[in-house]
Design an enzyme around this catalytic site. Structure first.
Site, PDB file in Angstrom:
ATOM      1  N   ASP A   1      -9.888   3.371  -3.770  1.00  0.00           N
ATOM      2  CA  ASP A   1     -10.614   2.217  -3.228  1.00  0.00           C
ATOM      3  C   ASP A   1     -12.020   2.103  -3.803  1.00  0.00           C
ATOM      4  O   ASP A   1     -12.758   3.096  -3.887  1.00  0.00           O
ATOM      5  CB  ASP A   1     -10.733   2.344  -1.703  1.00  0.00           C
ATOM      6  CG  ASP A   1      -9.403   2.153  -1.010  1.00  0.00           C
ATOM      7  OD1 ASP A   1      -8.354   2.261  -1.668  1.00  0.00           O
ATOM      8  OD2 ASP A   1      -9.428   1.892   0.204  1.00  0.00           O
TER       9      ASP A   1
ATOM     10  N   ASP B   1       0.825  -1.210   0.000  1.00  0.00           N
ATOM     11  CA  ASP B   1       0.000   0.000   0.000  1.00  0.00           C
ATOM     12  C   ASP B   1       0.865   1.268   0.000  1.00  0.00           C
ATOM     13  O   ASP B   1       2.091   1.219   0.069  1.00  0.00           O
ATOM     14  CB  ASP B   1      -0.930  -0.041   1.225  1.00  0.00           C
ATOM     15  CG  ASP B   1      -2.280   0.581   0.943  1.00  0.00           C
ATOM     16  OD1 ASP B   1      -2.390   1.386  -0.005  1.00  0.00           O
ATOM     17  OD2 ASP B   1      -3.235   0.285   1.683  1.00  0.00           O
TER      18      ASP B   1
HETATM   19  C1  GAL Z   1      -6.205   1.131   1.375  1.00  0.00           C
HETATM   20  C2  GAL Z   1      -6.246   0.095   0.289  1.00  0.00           C
HETATM   21  C3  GAL Z   1      -7.335  -0.912   0.641  1.00  0.00           C
HETATM   22  C4  GAL Z   1      -7.028  -1.544   1.977  1.00  0.00           C
HETATM   23  C5  GAL Z   1      -6.812  -0.476   3.050  1.00  0.00           C
HETATM   24  C6  GAL Z   1      -6.298  -1.084   4.350  1.00  0.00           C
HETATM   25  O1  GAL Z   1      -5.235   2.080   1.085  1.00  0.00           O
HETATM   26  O2  GAL Z   1      -6.481   0.688  -0.948  1.00  0.00           O
HETATM   27  O3  GAL Z   1      -7.461  -1.877  -0.379  1.00  0.00           O
HETATM   28  O4  GAL Z   1      -5.877  -2.346   1.843  1.00  0.00           O
HETATM   29  O5  GAL Z   1      -5.898   0.507   2.629  1.00  0.00           O
HETATM   30  O6  GAL Z   1      -6.043  -0.118   5.324  1.00  0.00           O
END
Ligand code: GAL
Length: 408
Positions: free
Chosen positions: A226, A158
């Site tokens: 997301d 991430d």
């Molecule tokens: C976001 C990511 C999600 C999930 C989340 C967890 O940045 O895009 O898919 O992994 O963090 O905190």
């Protein structure tokens, strides 16, 4: 699945000169090269932080077997954010939260491997993960070695709390930065470890990741923010994916994000369109629901063998918009109904009733890769087949039909 572990001495040597090469043409070791989009499950969409446990992984693994998902090719069981303790151990290693991983991570990976499954974990290129757990920025080599020693097969990486020119925390929208710079060290570290680990970039489409994701060892890269459990989110991600289809495959894919099928925010028609679009865009198909509660209708969509085969086609090329004669062309920012893409043994044609109920008649002569003459077709949701120079269907609002078209 066709796989190549590319951390050979030759490619590692080539990596030394990688920076001298033009963007997109870098030759270097790949963390792990999977020629097809990953198929699996991830804990986040269904469980959020509560899903970061051995129990969530084992439950999903057993469901893969009992629901017949493993038999269809779904094999990655991936745990997302919140699996670690709040700090590294005294040696600087990431440590699994002992209350969530009573027997450690390696034992879960071993058990899953024994079931014919693969095991994935989540980390972050910055100081902290998005939920505030330790990130891997500055610890890439150490963390890659640890993951390899545990037998982890998939590493979602991430983009939170990265050092965007000194601006903490996370995202750093609108400032000048190079996301690639903080993905590269982990790609290099993963390429050097002994256990093959798929590198799944989660940089939300930042800095046109589709143009460089492969060069840092990525097998896939999130191309948008997301997903949420709504039609507008599905439509907006799919529309964005159409514009970058040429960057997908055969061994690095646009990741449209984890599926929302089964989570309640989409109608059955919308779930069909969601899965159909993700499949033909050659996105990884990562189930994101609580499989103990899934309805028969949602499960049937995830188990559509024809669509899975299209997604896994050996050519690995993503479908995109095409503009038939005598209909209006795409409007910027809106999901367009007409999709087509090449397959190793034909063409995939997708039709989405993106603006409400719609009747379609498509001339095969208008479809890229087809042309004049008669073709055989099969629609993947109804199973209907036919031959001719056209195909027609009436679809309810937001529903989708996906045809495999071959020479008749
Ligand atoms: C976001 C990511 C999600 C999930 C989340 C967890 O940045 O895009 O898919 O992994 O963090 O905190």
């Amino acid at each position: 699945m066709h796989i190549v572990h590319a951390a050979t001495a030759v490619t590692v040597l080539l990596a030394t000169h990688a920076d001298a090469r033009p963007e997109g043409k870098t030759l270097q070791a790949r963390a792990y090269q999977q020629a097809k989009p990953a198929l699996g499950w991830n804990s986040w969409n269904a469980f959020g932080c509560n899903g970061g446990s051995a129990n969530a992984a084992m439950t999903a693994a057993n469901q893969f077997k009992s629901l017949g998902l493993l038999a269809l090719g779904y094999n990655y069981v991936n745990i997302d954010d919140c699996w670690t303790s709040s700090a590294r151990d005294s040696s600087g290693n990431l440590q699994a939260d002992p209350s969530k991983w009573p027997h450690g991570v390696a034992s879960v990976a071993t058990t899953l491997h024994g079931m014919g499954l693969k095991f994935g974990l989540y980390g972050d290129a910055g100081e902290k993960t998005c939920a505030g757990h330790p990130g891997s920025g500055g610890h890439e080599t150490q963390d890659a070695k640890l993951l390899s020693s545990w037998g982890v097969d998939f590493w979602k990486y991430d983009n939170c709390y990265t050092n965007c020119n000194g601006q903490y925390p996370q995202t750093c929208w609108g400032v000048s930065r190079s996301t690639k710079a903080w993905y590269q060290p982990m790609g290099t570290a993963l390429a050097a470890v002994s256990h093959p680990i798929l590198f799944s970039l989660c940089s939300w489409g930042q800095d046109n990741v589709w143009t460089w994701g492969k060069t840092v060892g990525g097998s896939s890269w999130r191309m948008a923010n997301d997903i949420s459990d709504s039609w507008s989110s599905v439509a907006s991600i799919a529309n964005a994916a159409a514009g970058i289809a040429s960057y997908a495959g055969p061994d690095g894919f646009n990741d449209l994000d984890m599926l929302e099928i089964g989570n309640g925010g989409l109608s059955a028609a919308e779930e069909r369109a969601h899965f159909g679009l993700w499949a033909i865009a050659k996105s990884p198909l990562i189930i994101g629901t609580d499989l103990s509660k899934i309805s028969a209708s949602s499960l049937a969509i995830l188990k559509n063998a024809g669509l899975i085969a299209i997604n896994q086609d050996s050519l690995g090329k993503a479908a995109s918009y095409f503009h038939p004669k005598n209909v209006a062309g795409p409007t910027s920012g809106q999901l367009y109904p007409y999709w087509a893409g090449p397959l190793s043994d034909g063409v995939v044609l997708g039709l989405v009733a993106s603006n409400g109920a719609q009747s379609f008649t498509v001339n095969f002569a208008d479809v890229p890769g087809l042309g004049a003459g008669s073709f055989a077709w099969k629609e993947m949701y109804s199973g209907k087949t036919g031959t001719g120079t056209t195909v027609s269907i009436s679809l309810a609002s937001h529903d989708m039909a996906v045809y495999k078209v071959t020479k008749s």
